[in-house]
Design a protein around this motif. Structure first.
Motif, short mmCIF file in Angstrom:
data_model
loop_
_atom_site.label_atom_id
_atom_site.label_comp_id
_atom_site.label_asym_id
_atom_site.label_seq_id
_atom_site.Cartn_x
_atom_site.Cartn_y
_atom_site.Cartn_z
N PHE A 44 0.85 -1.19 0.00
CA PHE A 44 0.00 0.00 0.00
C PHE A 44 0.87 1.23 0.00
CE2 PHE A 44 -3.63 2.55 0.40
CZ PHE A 44 -3.44 3.50 1.38
N TRP A 45 0.52 2.19 -0.86
CA TRP A 45 1.26 3.45 -0.93
C TRP A 45 0.27 4.62 -0.91
CZ3 TRP A 45 6.59 3.99 -1.08
CH2 TRP A 45 7.29 2.79 -1.16
N VAL A 46 0.67 5.68 -0.26
CA VAL A 46 -0.17 6.86 -0.20
C VAL A 46 0.68 8.08 -0.58
CG1 VAL A 46 0.28 7.27 2.27
CG2 VAL A 46 -1.82 8.14 1.26
N SER A 47 0.08 9.01 -1.28
CA SER A 47 0.83 10.20 -1.67
C SER A 47 0.78 11.22 -0.55
CB SER A 47 0.22 10.81 -2.94
OG SER A 47 -0.97 11.50 -2.61
N GLY A 48 1.65 12.19 -0.67
CA GLY A 48 1.58 13.30 0.26
C GLY A 48 0.40 14.20 -0.10
N GLU A 166 4.53 14.26 3.82
CA GLU A 166 4.90 15.65 4.03
C GLU A 166 3.93 16.54 3.32
OE1 GLU A 166 8.79 15.74 2.46
OE2 GLU A 166 8.14 15.33 0.44
N ARG B 99 5.87 13.57 -2.00
CA ARG B 99 6.43 12.29 -1.58
C ARG B 99 5.37 11.22 -1.55
NH1 ARG B 99 8.60 12.08 4.28
NH2 ARG B 99 8.73 9.84 4.19
N THR B 100 5.80 9.98 -1.78
CA THR B 100 4.88 8.86 -1.56
C THR B 100 5.42 8.04 -0.40
OG1 THR B 100 6.10 7.48 -3.13
CG2 THR B 100 4.21 8.69 -3.99
N MET B 101 4.51 7.49 0.38
CA MET B 101 4.93 6.66 1.51
C MET B 101 4.18 5.35 1.43
SD MET B 101 5.13 9.20 4.73
CE MET B 101 5.74 7.88 5.75
N GLY B 102 4.87 4.26 1.71
CA GLY B 102 4.18 2.99 1.58
C GLY B 102 4.85 1.88 2.35
N ALA B 103 4.29 0.70 2.21
CA ALA B 103 4.83 -0.46 2.90
C ALA B 103 4.47 -1.70 2.12
CB ALA B 103 4.27 -0.55 4.32
N PRO B 140 4.15 4.08 9.89
CA PRO B 140 2.75 4.51 9.89
C PRO B 140 1.90 3.75 8.87
CG PRO B 140 4.24 6.31 9.27
CD PRO B 140 5.09 5.18 9.66
N ILE B 141 2.47 3.36 7.73
CA ILE B 141 1.68 2.64 6.74
C ILE B 141 1.43 1.21 7.20
CG2 ILE B 141 1.52 1.94 4.33
CD1 ILE B 141 1.47 4.94 4.67
#
Lengths: 170, 758
Positions: A44-48, A166, B99-103, B140-141
């Motif tokens: 799963f990935w989420v954008s800022g 961010e 930015r992208t954040m993931g796991a 957090p992900i």
């Protein structure tokens, strides 16, 4: 696509891509969920946060939605993936144009007037819609196809509440 | 002008012509024309205004500065009230990427395993630079994962995530829990309450109602809860808070969805300030298997008072039986509700809390419970028991090794019996892991008013020793020493008199022809390896033809012992009790585990085809060594620094290019790290050297292996001593399959002698 059809349905991975708006549409975030055939999450990935200013809204005009959907959300999220899904399902029509930027089918899950859902491809890639339907596990054919998008939306909302990621420069 | 009136049939008069006036200045003056420049000649430029203009905009107030036209010296002026400052350097129109954040999520681990799982942690503790740190900490992900899993309660999705379908009674329990921030689920033991509570907990996480939860349970329940969470709530990060204080501090500090802890550990950590501040708040606290009887005699809620939470659930095998126990329990669950309960009757207090509990018996749920439900409970031996167990195991291995080819099944059976007895009780006391688990279980069963049969293979080391332990719960004993004419009397009393809740039964003692269906719980305190023996005993009590109240069967197995290897072998052969067909006779399974499998795979007797110790390379030299006394005196003369230097020399001689001490050498010894380049990476070993006059025992070897595993960057370990090792220590090293090498004083001296140190 040929490889995807030959792979057993239970081994396939599917990507669900969606965006969520906050503060009456002023803030946008994208979420990308890769699942196995049982829709168990793999990645799963989420954008800022994307928050276009009033000047940017004017300057980008009609191209703003597409730019945000493709260049700021779709492409970066898909490039972050470690998995290689066989299929990308989207709920926003704007994402269809991702097909010109990625090498895998992108299909829009479109609701019909009678409450059903159909898969629609970008013009020029029509054959992928039917082939995509074959890739889908049986349990996702029907209203169940929307359920993973609800999870994305819920997770992106939770991520937003926790201020994950961010702030964007706008 | 008056309107013209025309009467029907009459003609109107002709209209007079209008007057004509000449127009003044009819000519349109020409104006200048200019060629409109084509697009490519237009050079857009930024409008730069360097002065402040006060402009008043009337009417539309939402217009942006770009909509304002300012005409200088013209006939029109649009006054507006905001200042315009513009300059190309102040506007950055580009919408920049974010930015992208993931796991990536690890698989749920639902593959079949025949070993008890380790107590889970949401992270990996690693020892580095003399301290403990957390690696693979959930980000957090990762903590969003529960909401990304299929819903545990969705009609279309539950089957994707749950291992099997929930019964309607469990769904009713889940709905009751989800509908209340305060709730007591008090169904009979063995009816799936804990599963229901855990699924309800998962739903809370999936709905983003909670982010952090605490489950408090007994010591013997830790593994059981961890197993239920792993099966029924995949996607939750779980940490079992256990181990030494340093490790527990890290447990509390590292993010997880659920923390599992015992009351004792929680009390200690609160007293020592390990858990403090914001960490004292949990969104949900679940008390599992609360002992509701005698709460008034215990310090309840005790340490729980220091915690805060929005949701409080409790799971128990029965309802409290006195008003004081009710108020004691709800002093934690709903303190605001216990006002005015002093002197209240049991009926009234039950009525007051009626909306906060659900109680059902096995009889009521009979139609949906399986006729037999079997559960394996894995338990961890106490330290005292583990020490004794290792000694017995070493002795038995030695004995069997000595027998060599002459070993017979009866020898194996003797070894197993001795090990079972060591598992049952800690030496010299009526305590032990199994005893505690049995007491916890019987407490719940007797509180619910039910009856249980506890089987043991042993009369003296089982039934007789358990009798005083279970006396508070109303226990009768039936073993082979009891005259047969007394059997019927004991069985009748157990059947008919409500205050007898437990029958201690030596396995193999006949219970006459009548079934004992009054006992709806069967516990195998210890058991024969042959599952058919257990099933035979169970069928004698509950023949298949009877469809009485469903029976719950519990088997106690101990982790970290031969039980693990036996369970694995049985599982690989589909001989686990749940897999053996009903009616299988013990003789049908007798030869299913071969002698070689007993000796090698299960008991791991050395000197057969077992793993070899990693040998120190043979030294070349005269081979003349001094005697032990001289040897020891030579080595004992070495100072701490010299001994460390000697160890470094030895490691380099063994091929390790780099050797680095860890900390300062002590009089008793110390640690070094040695490594060398190897195919595929670096071969790093942890070395513990000890200056000692006594033989080094298994505890030191075990401790070194734990240190090595905690580091996470070593492929093996060396234990070096100036003396020698005990048999148990050597056997332990053998079991590590080459991960641990032992260097005794004589070997150390030989190498140093060759290297010219002596």
């Amino acid at each position: 696509m040929t490889d995807s059809i030959e792979k057993p349905v239970e081994d396939r991975t599917i990507c669900f891509l969606d965006l969520t708006k906050f503060e009456q549409g002023e803030i946008i975030r994208g979420g990308c969920l890769v699942t196995d055939a049982l829709t168990r999450p793999i990645e799963f990935w989420v954008s800022g946060v994307i928050k276009p200013s009033s000047i940017q809204k004017i300057l980008y005009g009609d191209t703003l939605q597409e730019y945000i959907s493709i260049d700021l959300i779709g492409v970066p999220l898909l490039e972050s993936l470690e998995a290689s899904p066989e299929l990308i399902l989207v709920r926003e029509a704007e994402f269809l144009k991702l097909r010109q930027r990625v090498d895998m089918p992108v299909l829009w899950v479109r609701a019909t007037v009678d409450g059903q859902y159909v898969l629609q491809a970008l013009p020029g890639y029509e054959n992928e819609a039917e082939a995509g339907r074959e890739i889908l596990p049986r349990r996702l054919r029907g209203r169940n196809i929307v359920e993973p998008f609800l999870r994305i939306r819920s997770a992106v909302e939770e991520a937003h509440q926790l201020s994950v990621g961010e702030q964007t420069r706008s | 002008m008056s309107p013209v009136v025309v009467e029907p049939g009459k003609r109107s008069a002709r209209m007079k012509p209008a007057p004509v006036f000449p127009a003044k200045n009819p000519q349109i003056r020409p104006t200048s024309t200019h060629r409109f420049p084509p697009g490519n000649e237009l050079k857009p430029h930024a409008l730069t205004v360097t002065e402040q203009l006060d402009v008043l905009m009337l009417g539309q107030s939402s217009a942006s500065p770009w909509d304002v036209r300012i005409v200088r010296d013209g006939p029109y002026e649009l006054p507006c009230v905001f200042g315009i400052e513009s300059g190309p350097e102040q506007v950055d129109p580009e919408l920049l990427p974010v930015r992208t954040m993931g796991a990536v999520f690890a698989p749920s681990g639902d593959e079949k395993s025949f070993r008890p799982k380790r107590l889970p942690r949401s992270y990996k503790p690693v020892r580095k630079d003399g301290g403990l740190s957390a690696e693979q900490v959930p980000g957090p992900i990762d903590l969003l994962r529960p909401g990304l899993e299929p819903s545990v309660l969705g009609s279309d999705t539950a089957d994707l995530i749950l291992p099997k379908e929930l019964r309607s009674a469990q769904i009713e329990a889940i709905n009751a829990l989800l509908g209340h921030d305060v709730f007591l689920l008090a169904d009979d033991p063995g009816t799936g309450k804990t599963v229901a509570a855990c699924v309800a907990l998962m739903n809370q996480f999936q709905q983003h109602q909670i982010r952090r939860a605490l489950i408090m349970c007994h010591e013997t329940g830790l593994r059981s809860i961890a197993r239920i969470l792993a099966c029924w709530t995949p996607g939750l990060s779980v940490t079992t808070v256990t181990g030494n204080p340093e490790l527990r501090k890290l447990d509390w500090a590292t993010p997880a969805h659920v923390y599992i802890v015992t009351e004792e550990t929680l009390r200690i950590d609160l007293e020592q300030g390990v858990l403090e501040g914001d960490a004292l708040h949990f969104d949900l606290i679940l008390l599992d298997d609360v002992q509701v009887t005698g709460l008034r005699f215990r310090d309840f809620p005790g340490v729980l008072d220091q915690l805060s939470s929005d949701i409080r659930w409790a799971v128990a095998g029965a309802l409290p039986e006195s008003p004081e126990d009710w108020t004691g329990l709800f002093r934690f669950l709903a303190p605001e509700e216990i006002g005015g309960t002093a002197g209240i009757s049991l009926m009234d207090v039950k009525q007051r809390f009626e909306k906060y509990f659900l109680r059902r018996t096995k009889e009521q749920m009979r139609s949906e419970l399986p006729p037999r439900n079997r559960e394996v409970l894995w338990l961890d031996l106490t330290d005292l028991q583990a020490k004794r167990y290792e000694e017995v195991l070493a002795e038995e291995r030695h004995r069997l090794a000595q027998l060599g080819e002459a070993v017979q099944p009866s020898h194996i059976e003797t070894a197993l019996n001795r090990l079972q007895i060591a598992n049952n009780f800690a030496p010299g006391v009526l305590d032990g892991a199994k005893v505690r688990a049995l007491v916890d279980l019987i407490e719940q069963i007797s509180a619910s008013g039910a009856k249980a049969v506890v089987f043991s293979q042993f009369r003296e080391e089982g039934v007789a020793r358990l009798h005083p332990v279970l006396e508070p719960y109303g226990v009768l004993k039936l073993d082979s020493a009891e005259p047969e004419d007394q059997h019927q009397r004991i069985l009748s009393a157990f059947r008919e008199q409500g205050h007898w809740h437990v029958l201690l039964l030596e396995t193999g003692v006949a219970v006459a022809e009548d079934a004992l269906v009054e006992a709806t719980y069967i516990i195998h305190f210890d058991h024969h390896w042959n599952p058919a023996e257990r099933m035979k005993a169970e069928l004698r009590l509950h023949p298949l033809i009877f469809r009485a109240v469903p029976v719950n069967i519990y088997e106690f197995w101990t982790a970290g012992t031969v039980d693990e290897e036996l369970y694995r072998v049985l599982g690989e052969k589909n001989l686990l009790p749940g897999e053996v067909p009903e009616g299988t006779r013990p003789t049908d399974l007798e030869g299913r585990i071969t002698l070689d499998e007993w000796m090698d795979a299960i008991l791991q007797v050395p000197g057969r085809e077992g793993p070899e110790r990693v040998a120190i390379p043979d030294a070349k030299g005269t081979g003349i060594l001094p005697g032990t006394a001289v040897l020891r005196s030579k080595l004992s003369e070495l100072s701490a620094d010299t001994l460390m230097a000697a160890v470094e020399t030895l490691m380099k001689a063994l091929g390790y290019q780099d050797v680095e001490p860890i900390g300062e050498p002590g009089e008793q010894g110390g640690y070094v790290l040695a490594w060398q380049d190897a195919q595929g990476g670096v071969d790093r070993v942890l070395v513990n050297y000890m200056a000692s006059n006594k033989n080094v025992g298994i505890a030191s070897a075990r401790s070194l292996m734990e240190e090595m595993h905690a580091r996470g960057d070593c492929t093996g370990a060396y234990l070096i001593t100036t003396s020698d090792f005990t048999t148990a220590c050597r056997n332990f090293a053998d079991e590590t399959e080459g991960q641990l090498a032992l260097v005794s004083g004589s070997e150390l001296y030989r190498h140093l002698h060759i290297l010219g140190q002596f």
